[in-house]
Write a protein that holds these residues in place. Sequence first.
Motif, PDB file in Angstrom:
ATOM      1  N   PHE A  29      38.675  45.635  48.155  1.00  0.00           N
ATOM      2  CA  PHE A  29      38.375  47.035  48.419  1.00  0.00           C
ATOM      3  C   PHE A  29      37.620  47.183  49.732  1.00  0.00           C
ATOM      4  CE2 PHE A  29      37.779  51.405  47.656  1.00  0.00           C
ATOM      5  CZ  PHE A  29      36.467  51.729  47.925  1.00  0.00           C
ATOM      6  N   ARG A 103      37.061  45.468  44.010  1.00  0.00           N
ATOM      7  CA  ARG A 103      37.711  46.628  43.400  1.00  0.00           C
ATOM      8  C   ARG A 103      36.873  47.879  43.572  1.00  0.00           C
ATOM      9  NH1 ARG A 103      37.659  44.020  37.802  1.00  0.00           N
ATOM     10  NH2 ARG A 103      37.424  46.201  37.210  1.00  0.00           N
ATOM     11  N   SER A 104      37.544  49.007  43.582  1.00  0.00           N
ATOM     12  CA  SER A 104      36.854  50.273  43.787  1.00  0.00           C
ATOM     13  C   SER A 104      36.137  50.754  42.541  1.00  0.00           C
ATOM     14  CB  SER A 104      37.856  51.347  44.232  1.00  0.00           C
ATOM     15  OG  SER A 104      38.845  51.530  43.233  1.00  0.00           O
ATOM     16  N   ASP A 105      36.495  50.220  41.361  1.00  0.00           N
ATOM     17  CA  ASP A 105      35.900  50.715  40.124  1.00  0.00           C
ATOM     18  C   ASP A 105      34.675  49.905  39.701  1.00  0.00           C
ATOM     19  OD1 ASP A 105      38.089  49.130  37.630  1.00  0.00           O
ATOM     20  OD2 ASP A 105      37.291  48.424  39.543  1.00  0.00           O
TER      21      ASP A 105
END
Length: 123
Positions: A29, A103-105
């Motif tokens: 990300f 990751r973006s989450d």
Amino acid sequence: QVQLVESGGGLVQAGGSLRLSCAASGPFFSLNVMGWYRQAPGGQRELVASITTIGFNTEYADSVKGRFVISRDIHKNTVYLQMNNPRPEDTAVYYCNAVVRLRSDTYQEETFWGQGTQVTVSS
């Protein structure tokens, strides 16, 4: 898998100049911090310089301040180390380092290393 590929190492005369490059690739990300470490024979791995993505904040080892410059091209996911006026004591294997948010989450970060590139400074 994130990969860091270094280039630009080699033999340089003291007082000359050399530029190292490190390109990051793979699924991630963001590259939050990129930097360079080095390890001389018989020594421990030590930070040479680092640079953040947000703010482009830099940090240098005292031994290289005023001689080395770290920079980044965020569009190329690449970090550079411009080595000016190198000294024989700068001889070492130089490793690229990246602190990556995969990751973006999640805000979880992981650290990755390049394979290392030899820099030899002759007197």
